[in-house]
Design an enzyme around this catalytic site. Sequence first.
Site, PDB file in Angstrom:
ATOM      1  N   ASP A 169      -9.936   2.702   2.159  1.00  0.00           N
ATOM      2  CA  ASP A 169     -10.121   2.137   3.506  1.00  0.00           C
ATOM      3  C   ASP A 169     -10.654   3.202   4.474  1.00  0.00           C
ATOM      4  O   ASP A 169     -11.549   2.926   5.279  1.00  0.00           O
ATOM      5  CB  ASP A 169      -8.790   1.601   4.066  1.00  0.00           C
ATOM      6  CG  ASP A 169      -8.337   0.318   3.374  1.00  0.00           C
ATOM      7  OD1 ASP A 169      -9.206  -0.411   2.866  1.00  0.00           O
ATOM      8  OD2 ASP A 169      -7.124   0.069   3.343  1.00  0.00           O
ATOM      9  N   LYS A 203       0.817  -1.221   0.000  1.00  0.00           N
ATOM     10  CA  LYS A 203       0.000   0.000   0.000  1.00  0.00           C
ATOM     11  C   LYS A 203       0.855   1.277   0.000  1.00  0.00           C
ATOM     12  O   LYS A 203       0.510   2.258  -0.633  1.00  0.00           O
ATOM     13  CB  LYS A 203      -0.958  -0.006   1.189  1.00  0.00           C
ATOM     14  CG  LYS A 203      -2.065  -1.052   1.034  1.00  0.00           C
ATOM     15  CD  LYS A 203      -3.080  -0.968   2.150  1.00  0.00           C
ATOM     16  CE  LYS A 203      -4.142  -2.036   1.963  1.00  0.00           C
ATOM     17  NZ  LYS A 203      -5.215  -1.947   2.939  1.00  0.00           N
TER      18      LYS A 203
END
Length: 537
Positions: free
Chosen positions: A353, A313
């Site tokens: 997220d 990420k």
Amino acid sequence: MTLIAVSIAVESADAVEGALGAARRAVADGAHMVEWRIDRLAGAPGGAGAALALLSASPAPSIATCRGAAEGGGFEGPEDDRAALLEALVLGDRPPRYVDVELSAWESAPALRRRLGEAMERRRGPGEHASLVLSVHDFERRPPDLLQKLKRMIDAPACDVVKVSWRARSVRDNLEALELLSERRKPMIALCMGRFGLLSRVLAPKFGGFLVYAAAGQEAPTAPGQPSVRELARYGFGRIGPATAVYGVVGWPVEHSLSPLIHNAGFEAVGHDGVYVPLPVPPEYEHFKATVGSLLDQEGLDFRGAGVTIPHKESLLRFVQERGGAADESAAQAGAANTLIAGAGGLRCTNTDSPALLSALRDTAGLAAAGLAGLRVAVLGAGGVARAAVSALSGAGARLVVFNRTHRRALALAAAFHGRPTASGQPAQVVAGKPQSIGCGCFEVYVNCTPVGMEGGPAPGEPALPPDVPLDERTVVLDTVYTPVRTPLVLRAEAAGARVVTGMDLFLRQAALQFEAWTGRPAPLEAFTGALQGPLR
Ligand code: NAP
């Protein structure tokens, strides 16, 4: 149209009935042909008769393959025996539609070449006849002389279909296989084997591949990395064409990700011409950069985006910044991104997220972002998901305490966010807590960002919160773990009357935001949840 051939190995005459049953099931699932791997059957008692019986009862046109041991098969007999068997099959009542012979055997065994060539010539004509597949396999790597071998197969007058298959060492190997397909001068099969090779199989229809092989349900695959017929169907294999856009999930490991299931079902539901595949990329930025860079640069691939998960990420954010792309505020704030968007608007990344977490708290637990200001929140864990949670919650003005097994990581995470400006302009309040103080009873919200309670994780079956943490109807518990959906923490929180947000809720929300970013359409949540019916309890 790219054909699907289910590949079934038959080792003895006794196995014929079972193999035919497996073939019938695969044909019902969508296979167009059956490759009968008769390498071991050839040398078994009654092998020739059993092979003829297989062909005559085959539920779909056959490929007869008696693979030699030198290229990963089980046939170890003399070439004369192989020639006699294949000749008998070609001249039999129901000849195979194709016979597959390795280029090396074709070139080195004149008797095989002559007998098979003559038999096929005799069968040529308007009725049933057999054609020749010449093939090259390497179970270790891309053959160094791949291009020379390809040329020899293309130049061989008897060769109707060219096949090359090698073990991919990275996702990038697939790109060469796909390029070979698009430049083909004869019908061609170009496949990569192993955990990195799925892309070449799923995308064969986009590049005009003649055929791909598939495993028959419960049977062992005849080559490493071969998907089953049903798996190919889940990728929407029959819908893939030259204009299909390509997406994927980048991670390590990534084979068990649920994202391909839901996004492919979603693409089908809204009629988006796209396919979503797992893209395993080993840790380290250099691997990420090389793979994602090649996918973006590959002409004709139409690579439009990716979901990015552990451990890449942070790499995604760095990669997009290095390539002059744009990172939105959610990615920049969290210092990590989980969504790559490529297309006419340039390269972008975002982090779904954080907004997914805020929307789950709002919709499922009744905690609107405005209501988070001043709330006391315990965050468990200090990894990538904890970072996204801290970014979202501290930005909304919650007062956070980060608890982590390795305390110095909790300190570092807290220090990275403490004092940053929040939505209201006030400085963020984020501190690290000693694990033993989590039971103080002073938190309104608990967010688990560790894998504790996860099936197959370090502590399956265990609740992520210690038993002394008081939970009741005034508390909100969010567990990011989603396998199982009802984790021990979720069960305990529900029993205590707390308001609960499951990891699956969060997972679906972050996926829906990705889907919208790629397709410009609202995510079809029913299709998402429908696709998960089988794999989850
Ligand atoms: P990560 O970066 O590897 O961080 C894992 C964190 O959990 C670390 O802080 C680690 O502590 C802690 N931890 C690991 N094993 C532990 C144990 N046995 N006891 C206590 N703490 C432990 O992972 P991540 O990317 O943040 O993901 C964490 C979890 O979030 C995943 O396991 C997954 O279940 C869940 N997740 C959910 C979604 C969703 O969409 N719902 C998406 C991604 C991930 P140390 O610092 O001491 O190592």
